[in-house]
Design an enzyme around this catalytic site. Structure first.
Site, PDB file in Angstrom:
ATOM      1  N   GLU A  41      20.953  94.583 -92.591  1.00 44.19           N
ATOM      2  CA  GLU A  41      21.994  95.382 -91.937  1.00 44.19           C
ATOM      3  C   GLU A  41      22.027  96.798 -92.510  1.00 44.19           C
ATOM      4  O   GLU A  41      22.061  96.977 -93.740  1.00 44.19           O
ATOM      5  CB  GLU A  41      23.347  94.701 -92.153  1.00 44.19           C
ATOM      6  CG  GLU A  41      24.528  95.418 -91.538  1.00 44.19           C
ATOM      7  CD  GLU A  41      25.837  94.687 -91.779  1.00 44.19           C
ATOM      8  OE1 GLU A  41      26.843  95.055 -91.134  1.00 44.19           O
ATOM      9  OE2 GLU A  41      25.870  93.743 -92.602  1.00 44.19           O
ATOM     10  N   LYS A 108      27.160  95.868 -83.420  1.00 43.18           N
ATOM     11  CA  LYS A 108      27.998  94.852 -84.055  1.00 43.18           C
ATOM     12  C   LYS A 108      29.367  94.788 -83.389  1.00 43.18           C
ATOM     13  O   LYS A 108      30.024  95.806 -83.169  1.00 43.18           O
ATOM     14  CB  LYS A 108      28.152  95.186 -85.546  1.00 43.18           C
ATOM     15  CG  LYS A 108      28.784  94.082 -86.385  1.00 43.18           C
ATOM     16  CD  LYS A 108      28.716  94.436 -87.864  1.00 43.18           C
ATOM     17  CE  LYS A 108      29.204  93.299 -88.747  1.00 43.18           C
ATOM     18  NZ  LYS A 108      29.069  93.642 -90.188  1.00 43.18           N
ATOM     19  N   CYS A 142      25.331  90.298 -89.198  1.00 42.64           N
ATOM     20  CA  CYS A 142      26.165  89.845 -90.316  1.00 42.64           C
ATOM     21  C   CYS A 142      27.382  89.025 -89.877  1.00 42.64           C
ATOM     22  O   CYS A 142      27.243  87.894 -89.447  1.00 42.64           O
ATOM     23  CB  CYS A 142      26.579  91.064 -91.156  1.00 42.64           C
ATOM     24  SG  CYS A 142      27.167  90.642 -92.816  1.00 42.64           S
TER      25      CYS A 142
END
Length: 256
Positions: A41, A108, A142
């Site tokens: 990430e 994200k 994540c």
């Protein structure tokens, strides 16, 4: 497909050093026969870059993405790399996939903690699936993978594997996520999960270095021997797990 995962210590705000590490990782992965390399990430800019993130952010078709695409072409390998994406007046925590002339970007959707919410805008949950070597590959980042709905949505859309760049921090919850949750996400959706972590420290953060590649039957196909940099390899072969899918019919029973 042989997949490679680069657990790396990205350097906050040092894009040149991170690109150099990506280049070396891509060369090593390709030499090992891998067709796709997944990295952590925000690995291109450093997760802990903080106030520099708005300065380092680029559009999805900017020079940084071009550099990643050039590395991918040089080594004849697909790459998933995390970066800070600027889109209009918004900043996103994004992952770029490049393979040949093909590109895709995932943003994200679930931001973790005050740090991420300070610097980034959350994107709406999306079903981002790319095709490479006959496989359907879903993208998350994540914290996204910790919400079962996100992985299930990709599984129902036909993903064979979910690729997850992450910056898992040191701590008890991180240990649990890596030791248990990743395998469960793979098992309950009967797909592969590649969870690729940062390691070491950078800025105000220390990372767990607990990358995992899990199979549809919940087995861990690859994990690092310690918390340092590592290049992991695993073969993504959905047909090898037909027995597991036949025994664990979650997806088909969901629509019953």
């Amino acid at each position: 497909m042989l997949l490679a995962a680069l657990q790396m210590q990205s350097r906050p705000s040092d894009v040149a050093a991170n690109l150099d590490r990506l280049e070396r990782g891509a060369a090593e992965a390709a030499a090992g026969g891998a067709r796709l390399l997944v990295t952590p990430e925000l690995g291109l800019v450093g997760y802990g870059a903080g106030p520099d993130l708005p300065l380092l952010a680029e559009p999805a078709d900017g020079p940084l993405a071009g550099r990643v695409a050039a590395i991918a072409r040089r080594h004849a390998i697909g790459i998933v790399a995390g970066f800070a994406e600027r889109h209009g007046d918004a900043l996103y925590n994004s992952a770029l996939w490049v393979c040949g002339e093909s590109r895709a970007v995932y943003r994200k959707s679930h931001l973790y903690g005050l740090y991420e919410r300070r610097w980034f805008r959350a994107a709406p949950p999306s079903t981002t699936i790319v095709r490479q070597d006959g496989l359907s590959l879903g993208l998350l980042i994540c914290y996204d993978v910790e919400f079962p709905e996100n992985v299930r949505r990709l599984a129902r859309a036909g993903a064979d594997a979910v690729l997850v760049p992450t910056a898992l921090p040191v701590g008890g919850s991180g240990e649990f996520i890596a030791a248990h949750m990743i395998a469960v996400r793979a098992f309950e959706n009967q797909l592969f999960v590649a969870y690729v972590d940062n390691c070491g420290g950078g800025g105000e953060f220390a990372y767990a270095g607990l990358s995992r590649i899990a199979a549809p039957d919940g087995a861990i196909l690859a994990a690092p021997g310690d918390r340092d940099e590592a290049l992991l390899f695993a073969r993504i072969e959905p047909e090898a797990y037909a027995g597991s899918r036949a025994e664990n019919t979650y997806l088909s029973d969901l629509g019953a």
